[in-house]
Enzyme design. Structure first.
Site, PDB file in Angstrom:
ATOM      1  N   ASP A 135       1.017  -1.161   0.004  1.00  0.00           N
ATOM      2  CA  ASP A 135      -0.069  -0.042  -0.084  1.00  0.00           C
ATOM      3  C   ASP A 135       0.827   1.241   0.011  1.00  0.00           C
ATOM      4  O   ASP A 135       1.436   1.525   1.100  1.00  0.00           O
ATOM      5  CB  ASP A 135      -0.913  -0.020   1.291  1.00  0.00           C
ATOM      6  CG  ASP A 135      -1.819   0.963   1.444  1.00  0.00           C
ATOM      7  OD1 ASP A 135      -2.188   1.605  -0.020  1.00  0.00           O
ATOM      8  OD2 ASP A 135      -2.174   1.664   2.246  1.00  0.00           O
ATOM      9  N   GLU A 175      -1.170  -1.347  -4.847  1.00  0.00           N
ATOM     10  CA  GLU A 175      -2.447  -0.494  -5.324  1.00  0.00           C
ATOM     11  C   GLU A 175      -2.115   0.609  -6.293  1.00  0.00           C
ATOM     12  O   GLU A 175      -1.108   1.071  -6.723  1.00  0.00           O
ATOM     13  CB  GLU A 175      -2.744   0.184  -4.036  1.00  0.00           C
ATOM     14  CG  GLU A 175      -3.991   0.975  -4.175  1.00  0.00           C
ATOM     15  CD  GLU A 175      -4.525   1.835  -2.886  1.00  0.00           C
ATOM     16  OE1 GLU A 175      -4.457   1.374  -1.799  1.00  0.00           O
ATOM     17  OE2 GLU A 175      -4.648   2.917  -3.108  1.00  0.00           O
ATOM     18  N   ASP A 186      -2.479   1.305   6.966  1.00  0.00           N
ATOM     19  CA  ASP A 186      -1.788   0.817   5.656  1.00  0.00           C
ATOM     20  C   ASP A 186      -1.302  -0.622   5.689  1.00  0.00           C
ATOM     21  O   ASP A 186      -1.066  -1.102   4.544  1.00  0.00           O
ATOM     22  CB  ASP A 186      -0.645   1.903   5.713  1.00  0.00           C
ATOM     23  CG  ASP A 186      -0.957   3.171   6.159  1.00  0.00           C
ATOM     24  OD1 ASP A 186      -0.794   4.015   5.122  1.00  0.00           O
ATOM     25  OD2 ASP A 186      -1.300   3.407   7.190  1.00  0.00           O
TER      26      ASP A 186
END
EC number: 3.1.21.10
Lengths: 176, 176
Positions: B7, B68, B141
């Protein structure tokens, strides 16, 4: 001062090396474009940009790397690739302990043409004149990279003087 | 299949390793956060992210890195840092020949919660359940990185079947 200017991009990443000091004639040491294939995987394209930038750093040993500051506002379709390519350029420089300077497109245009809203042709014409080249460097990304390097050489003394003035006139203990 | 989920972020970059195959119980192999100081130079922060990701690749030897997918639309103030950190993660993986997969936030949420519009708490709760953890991984996260890895493990077979179907039903010579 020898500066590598980088106009970041995934398809075409402009690179240009300029040597000189503010107030004297400037010399171009090299100019080119690092290209990566549009149809390659994103990760592989970033590896190709890294390899290209490393070659320019190896060959020219710049004291500073000047990279165009990327804004998320303009041109949504290409800004991600630009941000990613600029990250790779900054990473390569910082890994070697070379200072990275960021300049906005309008700072660069204002530095070389006198106007922050100059067009590509005007920037190309001024780069050609200032570096005493036979013709404007092509593609525009290459000319922009040289303009970034010139902008950095010319702005650096002003930035240093500004920092000194701020240091002199700031009362001790005051946080800025 | 062992997947490192990333992330991306400059201040906190979530990382999580999940092992498993679609349709069987999943196992968490590690979770954490690569942090870089907010007041450091951008280039140095990217070097710190690179060092952190390299350590995770060294230790866990993932077969795929799932990152991501960053969009320029949302949250203009942080999107540049996110794009730059994701570029470093993709670069580290591609340099080792590890395939990089990108998944959008809504794909990840839909994969682990059934809804593409689930909130952080819901994602955290499902990650905790699916990996049989004692508590939700913190910060968010870290949980998001695990969710990315789970999403990849679950989506990969479907993506492969889709590619096979497309290959089977595409007339020869037709460009897609």
């Amino acid at each position: 001062m020898r500066v590598l200017g980088v106009d970041p991009g995934l398809t075409r990443c402009g690179v240009g090396v300029v040597e000189g000091v503010a107030g004297r004639a400037l010399t171009m040491r090299g100019v080119g474009v690092v290209r990566t294939p549009v149809d390659a995987e994103l990760g592989d394209r970033l590896v190709a940009v890294e390899r290209g930038i490393e070659q320019w750093l190896d060959e020219h040993r710049p004291e500073v790397v000047a990279v165009e500051r990327v804004f998320s506002q303009h041109n949504v379709s290409t800004v991600m690739g630009t941000a990613q390519a600029s990250a790779v350029a900054m990473l390569c420089a910082a890994r070697r302990g070379i200072p990275v300077a960021l300049h906005t497109p309008s700072e660069v245009k204002a530095a070389v043409t006198g106007s922050g809203r100059a067009d590509k042709a005007q920037v190309g014409a001024m780069v050609t004149r200032l570096l005493r080249l036979a013709a404007p460097p092509k593609p525009a990304d290459a000319a922009d990279a040289l303009a970034l390097a010139i902008c950095h050489i010319w702005r650096a003394p002003a930035q240093n003087r500004l920092q000194q003035a701020v240091a002199l006139h700031t009362p001790k203990g005051r946080t800025r």
